[in-house]
Design an enzyme around this catalytic site. Sequence first.
Site, PDB file in Angstrom:
ATOM      1  N   SER A 158      32.066  36.313  40.418  1.00  0.00           N
ATOM      2  CA  SER A 158      30.907  36.859  41.105  1.00  0.00           C
ATOM      3  C   SER A 158      29.767  37.262  40.191  1.00  0.00           C
ATOM      4  CB  SER A 158      31.322  38.062  41.953  1.00  0.00           C
ATOM      5  OG  SER A 158      31.912  39.069  41.151  1.00  0.00           O
TER       6      SER A 158
ATOM      7  N   HIS B 281      33.485  34.260  46.945  1.00  0.00           N
ATOM      8  CA  HIS B 281      32.203  33.619  46.638  1.00  0.00           C
ATOM      9  C   HIS B 281      32.306  32.095  46.607  1.00  0.00           C
ATOM     10  CE1 HIS B 281      30.120  37.397  45.573  1.00  0.00           C
ATOM     11  NE2 HIS B 281      31.335  37.794  45.224  1.00  0.00           N
TER      12      HIS B 281
ATOM     13  N   LYS C   5      29.982  37.420  53.300  1.00  0.00           N
ATOM     14  CA  LYS C   5      29.084  36.579  52.505  1.00  0.00           C
ATOM     15  C   LYS C   5      28.660  35.372  53.348  1.00  0.00           C
ATOM     16  CE  LYS C   5      31.092  38.536  48.382  1.00  0.00           C
ATOM     17  NZ  LYS C   5      31.816  39.608  49.099  1.00  0.00           N
TER      18      LYS C   5
END
Length: 397
Positions: free
Chosen positions: A182, A210, A241
Amino acid sequence: MIDLFQKCNFELLNRVRELDIYPYFHELQSKQAPEVNMEGKRRIMLGSNNYLGLTEDPVVIEAGLAAMRKYGTGCSGSRFLNGTLDLHLQLEAELAAYTGYDAAITFSTGFQTNLGIISAVTGRHDYIINDRENHASIYDACKLSDATMLRYKHSDMADLEAQLQKVPEDAGCLIVTDGVFSMRGDICRLPEIVALAEKYGARVMVDDAHGFGVLGEGGRGTAAYFGLTDKVDITMLTFSKSLASIGGCMLTNNAVADYLRHVSRPFIFSASLTPASTATALAALHRLQQNPGIVKHLHSIADYFRKGLHEAGVKIIDAPTPIVPIFTYQTLDTLWYGKKMFNEGVYVNPVIAPAVPEGECLLRTTLMATHTEPVIDEAVDIISKIMLKGVSKDFSF
């Protein structure tokens, strides 16, 4: 006996506030979008993990509102008892099918997902081997598990093998790695990790917080990106996300999923994901399925941003993801640059120790598929002018 609260006098924090470079808790007054209203001013958002830009998608928003109208505001109980909705089961089934796993289990946050997985599948007589740059939630999960935790140097496969050789033959072993790291935006060396796991009889878990929505065909994640879905025993992903919601999910086989549903304390003793959050994540997954090209567009926008920074002479970490870190090195320099950009209309995330080692501080910028080239050009112009000018000589530490 010393005063328990003595530690609360945070000298660095006080100093940073005195210097007016405190970077946290800025007040947002609009949706997560490429351009936001933050503290009364338009700012270009380059600090969000909203990779696919779906937090402002009208269909996704309406799905959350409809779920709240039908199911109410919350479930008032754990999944284990009264808190399982048909929506939870639908989301789990569709996520498993989309990613190529047998089963999925949802959790109320991404942090809780790692706690719930690792503390359940490992115990006192087991070993967990971590990449040094894994997310903080993984390290906290290791503490909760009571397993022996070993670490290997970031993406160093020789060191990983050295750690594997320390594991007793009668102990279980789980290798855990972020899919996309990240802070730096680089991708784990999954083929080599899988090969070493097979060589030594270890299991593999990928934290794909991610990676999902970012890597692989249709954004299916890191394992799909490498064609290794059948070799990764557990994948963890978050909804906060690419899926524009909140929560997390474990993807695995049926036996492991069934075991975890009955022994994972963070799963059993937490209230279930709210109806609105569940429906929002499900709608975002549908939008991704309907428009898989959004992932390629996200990468083209990230490439455009990197190209602009390179041409302007700004030193960055190159990685094939929407995370574009800018080198700043020292803590106070980093906070100064971040505050200067904020004042000039660009929001970025200053990253300092312990998130990165001392002397390796950076500004973490992230792209959304909904960013446009004119907005990126504007941001590059502001960032490059500030970075190339350097820290003001009038700014005294």
